[in-house]
Scaffold this motif. Sequence first.
Motif, PDB file in Angstrom:
ATOM      1  N   GLU A  91       0.823  -1.205   0.000  1.00 14.61           N
ATOM      2  CA  GLU A  91       0.000   0.000   0.000  1.00 14.61           C
ATOM      3  C   GLU A  91       0.861   1.260   0.000  1.00 14.61           C
ATOM      4  OE1 GLU A  91      -2.888  -0.206   3.162  1.00 14.61           O
ATOM      5  OE2 GLU A  91      -3.751  -2.061   2.374  1.00 14.61           O
ATOM      6  N   GLU A  92       1.951   1.262   0.765  1.00 14.08           N
ATOM      7  CA  GLU A  92       2.852   2.415   0.796  1.00 14.08           C
ATOM      8  C   GLU A  92       3.467   2.654  -0.583  1.00 14.08           C
ATOM      9  OE1 GLU A  92       5.856   2.004   3.830  1.00 14.08           O
ATOM     10  OE2 GLU A  92       4.345   1.541   5.346  1.00 14.08           O
ATOM     11  N   LYS A  95       0.794   3.985  -2.924  1.00  8.30           N
ATOM     12  CA  LYS A  95       0.496   5.385  -2.614  1.00  8.30           C
ATOM     13  C   LYS A  95       1.620   6.301  -3.098  1.00  8.30           C
ATOM     14  CE  LYS A  95      -1.487   8.180   1.043  1.00  8.30           C
ATOM     15  NZ  LYS A  95      -1.948   8.192   2.430  1.00  8.30           N
ATOM     16  N   SER A  96       2.866   5.850  -2.960  1.00  8.39           N
ATOM     17  CA  SER A  96       4.000   6.673  -3.415  1.00  8.39           C
ATOM     18  C   SER A  96       4.003   6.846  -4.931  1.00  8.39           C
ATOM     19  CB  SER A  96       5.324   6.066  -2.946  1.00  8.39           C
ATOM     20  OG  SER A  96       5.656   4.916  -3.704  1.00  8.39           O
ATOM     21  N   HIS A  99      -1.289   6.135  -6.373  1.00  7.05           N
ATOM     22  CA  HIS A  99      -2.520   5.331  -6.408  1.00  7.05           C
ATOM     23  C   HIS A  99      -3.229   5.390  -5.064  1.00  7.05           C
ATOM     24  CE1 HIS A  99      -1.254   3.733 -10.245  1.00  7.05           C
ATOM     25  NE2 HIS A  99      -0.100   3.351  -9.717  1.00  7.05           N
ATOM     26  N   THR A 100      -4.544   5.573  -5.109  1.00  8.29           N
ATOM     27  CA  THR A 100      -5.329   5.608  -3.871  1.00  8.29           C
ATOM     28  C   THR A 100      -6.468   4.599  -3.873  1.00  8.29           C
ATOM     29  OG1 THR A 100      -6.702   7.393  -4.756  1.00  8.29           O
ATOM     30  CG2 THR A 100      -4.796   8.041  -3.410  1.00  8.29           C
ATOM     31  N   ILE A 140      -7.112   4.618  -0.035  1.00  4.72           N
ATOM     32  CA  ILE A 140      -6.095   5.090   0.937  1.00  4.72           C
ATOM     33  C   ILE A 140      -5.755   6.546   0.676  1.00  4.72           C
ATOM     34  CG2 ILE A 140      -5.080   2.852   1.420  1.00  4.72           C
ATOM     35  CD1 ILE A 140      -2.887   3.469  -0.629  1.00  4.72           C
TER      36      ILE A 140
END
Length: 140
Positions: A91-92, A95-96, A99-100, A140
């Motif tokens: 997920e990290e 997100k970096s 992408h959410t 996220i």
Amino acid sequence: MFKIVTTPTMLEDAYQIRKSVFVQEQGVPLENEIDQFESIATHVIGYDQSNTPFATGRFRPLDKGIKIERIAIIASHRKLGYGKLLMNYLEEVAKSHGHTNLKLNAQCQAQAFYASLGYTTEGDVFMEENIEHIVMIKNI
């Protein structure tokens, strides 16, 4: 512990974990496990303190987000909290990359695990490789 796959050796380590979990343990045909999305996916590999590969997962672009796939941890390393750490890492990284919207096809036996990480179900149970799955999503 977890790293983005950047070398052919790391990718082969990821494939070996998947073969152990999905092909040998769950009976998924090898030709279905290694698929057409390997080259476009971002692969992640986990190595333990002895530098033994023990966990893997990947994600790939999908519509307006990403699809998380091929989450696998070898039997000797299960029930130790690594699944949560692997998912948090994926997920990290997602997100970096901006992408959410996350989506995955959870095996029904793992549905409670993904729910504990904030994923919610969408749609009905379906069969994939003779294993019951359900779509789960998370923002996220």
